[in-house]
Design a protein around this motif. Structure first.
Motif, PDB file in Angstrom:
ATOM      1  N   THR A 215       0.162  -8.871  25.810  1.00 25.92           N
ATOM      2  CA  THR A 215       0.511  -8.790  24.344  1.00 25.92           C
ATOM      3  C   THR A 215      -0.547  -9.091  23.706  1.00 25.92           C
ATOM      4  OG1 THR A 215       1.338 -11.087  24.585  1.00 25.92           O
ATOM      5  CG2 THR A 215       2.961  -9.435  24.711  1.00 25.92           C
ATOM      6  N   PHE A 216      -1.778  -9.555  24.127  1.00 30.77           N
ATOM      7  CA  PHE A 216      -3.015  -9.960  23.303  1.00 30.77           C
ATOM      8  C   PHE A 216      -3.459  -8.530  22.806  1.00 30.77           C
ATOM      9  CE2 PHE A 216      -4.889  -8.935  27.299  1.00 30.77           C
ATOM     10  CZ  PHE A 216      -6.124  -7.900  27.156  1.00 30.77           C
ATOM     11  N   ASP A 217      -4.387  -8.806  21.868  1.00 28.12           N
ATOM     12  CA  ASP A 217      -4.770  -7.453  20.967  1.00 28.12           C
ATOM     13  C   ASP A 217      -5.601  -6.457  21.690  1.00 28.12           C
ATOM     14  OD1 ASP A 217      -7.082  -7.231  18.229  1.00 28.12           O
ATOM     15  OD2 ASP A 217      -5.558  -5.785  18.961  1.00 28.12           O
ATOM     16  N   GLU A 218      -4.915  -5.508  21.720  1.00 34.21           N
ATOM     17  CA  GLU A 218      -5.261  -4.434  22.663  1.00 34.21           C
ATOM     18  C   GLU A 218      -6.820  -3.710  22.140  1.00 34.21           C
ATOM     19  OE1 GLU A 218      -2.541  -1.257  22.707  1.00 34.21           O
ATOM     20  OE2 GLU A 218      -0.951  -2.417  23.983  1.00 34.21           O
ATOM     21  N   ASN A 219      -7.311  -3.981  20.941  1.00 34.80           N
ATOM     22  CA  ASN A 219      -8.344  -3.657  20.324  1.00 34.80           C
ATOM     23  C   ASN A 219      -9.409  -4.707  20.362  1.00 34.80           C
ATOM     24  OD1 ASN A 219      -7.303  -1.243  19.497  1.00 34.80           O
ATOM     25  ND2 ASN A 219      -6.296  -2.267  17.653  1.00 34.80           N
TER      26      ASN A 219
ATOM     27  N   VAL B 158      -9.904 -16.182  18.193  1.00 37.09           N
ATOM     28  CA  VAL B 158      -9.550 -17.661  19.196  1.00 37.09           C
ATOM     29  C   VAL B 158      -9.880 -18.774  18.085  1.00 37.09           C
ATOM     30  CG1 VAL B 158     -11.890 -17.448  20.052  1.00 37.09           C
ATOM     31  CG2 VAL B 158     -10.022 -18.782  21.217  1.00 37.09           C
ATOM     32  N   GLU B 159     -11.016 -18.487  17.243  1.00 34.80           N
ATOM     33  CA  GLU B 159     -11.257 -19.783  16.503  1.00 34.80           C
ATOM     34  C   GLU B 159     -10.150 -20.190  15.409  1.00 34.80           C
ATOM     35  OE1 GLU B 159     -12.600 -16.566  16.785  1.00 34.80           O
ATOM     36  OE2 GLU B 159     -14.491 -16.615  15.214  1.00 34.80           O
ATOM     37  N   ALA B 160      -9.513 -18.978  14.889  1.00 32.81           N
ATOM     38  CA  ALA B 160      -8.442 -19.418  14.057  1.00 32.81           C
ATOM     39  C   ALA B 160      -7.276 -20.114  14.811  1.00 32.81           C
ATOM     40  CB  ALA B 160      -8.122 -18.050  13.202  1.00 32.81           C
ATOM     41  N   TRP B 161      -6.909 -19.633  15.775  1.00 31.73           N
ATOM     42  CA  TRP B 161      -5.707 -20.416  16.359  1.00 31.73           C
ATOM     43  C   TRP B 161      -6.234 -21.532  16.826  1.00 31.73           C
ATOM     44  CZ3 TRP B 161      -1.293 -18.431  16.604  1.00 31.73           C
ATOM     45  CH2 TRP B 161      -0.886 -17.025  16.583  1.00 31.73           C
ATOM     46  N   LEU B 162      -7.333 -21.750  17.196  1.00 35.45           N
ATOM     47  CA  LEU B 162      -7.807 -23.228  17.957  1.00 35.45           C
ATOM     48  C   LEU B 162      -7.957 -24.174  16.514  1.00 35.45           C
ATOM     49  CD1 LEU B 162      -9.155 -25.256  19.462  1.00 35.45           C
ATOM     50  CD2 LEU B 162     -11.367 -24.155  19.021  1.00 35.45           C
ATOM     51  N   GLU B 163      -8.296 -23.950  15.463  1.00 35.12           N
ATOM     52  CA  GLU B 163      -8.188 -24.821  14.358  1.00 35.12           C
ATOM     53  C   GLU B 163      -6.766 -24.837  13.989  1.00 35.12           C
ATOM     54  OE1 GLU B 163      -9.561 -27.340  11.912  1.00 35.12           O
ATOM     55  OE2 GLU B 163     -10.880 -26.023  13.125  1.00 35.12           O
ATOM     56  N   GLN B 164      -5.944 -24.105  14.127  1.00 34.70           N
ATOM     57  CA  GLN B 164      -4.540 -24.478  13.774  1.00 34.70           C
ATOM     58  C   GLN B 164      -3.959 -25.365  14.655  1.00 34.70           C
ATOM     59  OE1 GLN B 164      -1.917 -20.905  13.456  1.00 34.70           O
ATOM     60  NE2 GLN B 164      -2.340 -20.587  11.543  1.00 34.70           N
ATOM     61  N   ILE B 165      -4.278 -25.394  16.113  1.00 32.97           N
ATOM     62  CA  ILE B 165      -3.917 -26.157  17.201  1.00 32.97           C
ATOM     63  C   ILE B 165      -4.485 -27.653  16.679  1.00 32.97           C
ATOM     64  CG2 ILE B 165      -4.211 -26.891  19.398  1.00 32.97           C
ATOM     65  CD1 ILE B 165      -4.207 -23.840  19.976  1.00 32.97           C
ATOM     66  N   VAL B 166      -5.746 -27.428  16.348  1.00 26.81           N
ATOM     67  CA  VAL B 166      -6.324 -29.037  16.166  1.00 26.81           C
ATOM     68  C   VAL B 166      -5.830 -29.573  14.707  1.00 26.81           C
ATOM     69  CG1 VAL B 166      -8.543 -29.964  15.298  1.00 26.81           C
ATOM     70  CG2 VAL B 166      -8.388 -28.444  17.113  1.00 26.81           C
TER      71      VAL B 166
ATOM     72  N   HIS C  89      -1.918 -13.559  22.008  1.00 25.13           N
ATOM     73  CA  HIS C  89      -2.860 -12.903  21.543  1.00 25.13           C
ATOM     74  C   HIS C  89      -4.359 -13.072  21.968  1.00 25.13           C
ATOM     75  CE1 HIS C  89       0.879 -13.328  18.803  1.00 25.13           C
ATOM     76  NE2 HIS C  89       0.372 -11.836  18.232  1.00 25.13           N
ATOM     77  N   VAL C  90      -4.934 -14.090  22.104  1.00 25.76           N
ATOM     78  CA  VAL C  90      -6.358 -14.283  22.601  1.00 25.76           C
ATOM     79  C   VAL C  90      -6.365 -13.443  23.908  1.00 25.76           C
ATOM     80  CG1 VAL C  90      -8.134 -15.747  22.929  1.00 25.76           C
ATOM     81  CG2 VAL C  90      -6.567 -16.339  21.143  1.00 25.76           C
TER      82      VAL C  90
ATOM     83  N   PRO D 123      -5.772 -10.873  15.100  1.00 25.26           N
ATOM     84  CA  PRO D 123      -4.790 -11.622  15.807  1.00 25.26           C
ATOM     85  C   PRO D 123      -5.571 -12.193  17.270  1.00 25.26           C
ATOM     86  CG  PRO D 123      -3.764  -9.419  15.420  1.00 25.26           C
ATOM     87  CD  PRO D 123      -5.088  -9.129  14.854  1.00 25.26           C
ATOM     88  N   GLY D 124      -6.565 -11.471  17.544  1.00 27.08           N
ATOM     89  CA  GLY D 124      -7.354 -12.049  18.611  1.00 27.08           C
ATOM     90  C   GLY D 124      -8.218 -13.272  18.398  1.00 27.08           C
TER      91      GLY D 124
END
Length: 383
Positions: free
Chosen positions: A13-17, A192-200, A221-222, A189-190
């Motif tokens: 399901t991660f970004d195909e592009n 990774v820095e945006a998802w990581l900052e949300q997690i932190v 997504h990553v 959506p992929g």
């Protein structure tokens, strides 16, 4: 603990592009190999044929790639003032001069050179990309993100939205910061820095359940070869929180309300167990268990990592450390082992898949070749 790693279907399901987005960074890769010989040969050709404008331009770019910015600038200026120079060559000379100035850190001069190149008819897309990079280097991350969005380059757009969010967090404007992070994930959506900052940020609020929820979404997504970044970043945040607690002397700081290690580990380990077998996810699971001093389970996770990749040196190093106390060793031998394990822990763990640059810290844009999301973990120490 229940293990179901070796019979799960692969998620897709991660970004195909992701591959196309990585290639769309807009940066120009610098040559890794030595270009000195090429510079000398081209210099001789230019001496024999002063009208060889194309060669002159190429020579200037070679000087820039070698860090000889002053010589590159001299070449551009000599072309710009040449009488009767074709308009398109003059535009290219101004454009390359702008890139020379940007490389040297003269951002205002670079700005003016690019505007001059635009007025002479230089490719507007190339100008727009350079102006976006100038905005980023000036720290105007909002403008940089907007420019990359207009260029339809979602990966750098998302990256600079994250940088904008970090600025907003530091200013105490949390609502705008979270809005920028959401925008980054919508754009790419992929990211990774945006998802990581949300997690932190969720970790800082002490909400382990939210950490697990965001982590689960991020893993969908990553790109699989970047998922380790999420765990490395969270692990570093936990270390920073521990250091802040020890040095704050009871004073309130941004790490004062983080969730405790037990809640954090109990929240994220089930997320890892639901993923396809992955040597790095197992390794980071073990590292979090070690924070709880749960040595038996940590050893089990490390052994499972070695079942997937027997030469994974970091897992072997941690297993060796766990077994050292059970060995009867002379003081001299213990001292030697401590020295060598200490040196091994300082080996740079990350490298760029594009140019091979090695680093001991996370990066999202390679400092050498400017590739986006090219970071990899050195699971094999020979890499």
């Amino acid at each position: 603990m229940v293990w179901q790693f070796f019979n799960r279907k692969k998620a897709s399901t991660f970004d195909e592009n992701v591959r196309a987005a990585r290639e769309a960074g807009g940066g120009i890769s610098l040559p890794v190999q030595d270009t000195r010989a090429a510079i000398e040969e081209l210099s001789q050709v230019v001496k024999n044929d002063p009208e060889a404008v194309e060669i002159y331009l190429a020579l200037g770019s070679l000087y820039r790639s070698q860090g000889e910015i002053e010589r590159a600038i001299q070449i551009r200026n000599s072309l710009i003032v040449r009488p009767g120079l074709d308009r398109k060559f003059k535009a290219r000379a101004w454009f390359e001069l702008g890139r020379d100035f940007r490389r040297a850190g003269f951002l205002d001069r670079a700005d003016k050179a690019f505007l001059e190149a635009r007025s002479l008819g230089q490719d507007p897309t190339a100008i727009h990309q350079e102006m976006a990079r100038l905005a980023a280097e000036r720290g105007d991350f909002e403008k940089a993100a907007d420019s990359y969005g207009q260029l339809n380059l979602p990966l750098p757009q998302a990256h600079y939205l994250v940088r904008l969010a970090l600025d907003r967090f530091s200013e105490g404007n949390n609502s705008q910061a979270h809005r920028a992070l959401r925008h980054a994930i919508r754009a790419y959506p992929g990211a990774v820095e945006a998802w990581l900052e949300q997690i932190v940020q969720a970790y800082k609020t002490g909400n382990a359940t939210k950490v697990a929820d965001i982590l689960g979404q991020a893993l969908e997504h990553v790109a699989p070869d970047l998922r380790f970044v999420l765990f490395e970043g969270l692990f570093l945040a936990a270390n920073r929180a521990e250091t802040a607690k020890q040095t704050s002397f009871g004073e309130e700081n941004e790490w004062s309300r983080v969730c405790n290690d037990e809640k954090l580990v109990n929240a994220i380990l089930p997320i890892i167990e639901r993923q396809d077998p992955d040597v790095l996810l197992l390794y980071y699971g073990a590292m979090f268990l070690l924070r709880l001093e749960d040595l038996e389970n940590a050893q089990s996770w490390l052994e499972k990592a070695l079942m997937l990749q027997s030469d994974f040196w970091m897992a072997r190093l941690e297993l060796f450390e766990l077994s050292r106390n059970d060995q009867t060793l002379t003081p001299f031998y213990k001292e030697q082992l401590s020295f060598f394990t200490g040196r091994a822990r300082k080996v740079r763990r990350f490298f760029c898949r594009r140019c091979g640059l090695k680093r001991d810290q996370l990066f999202f844009n390679c400092p050498r070749c400017r590739s986006w999301h090219s970071i990899a973990f050195r699971t094999d120490i020979s890499e």
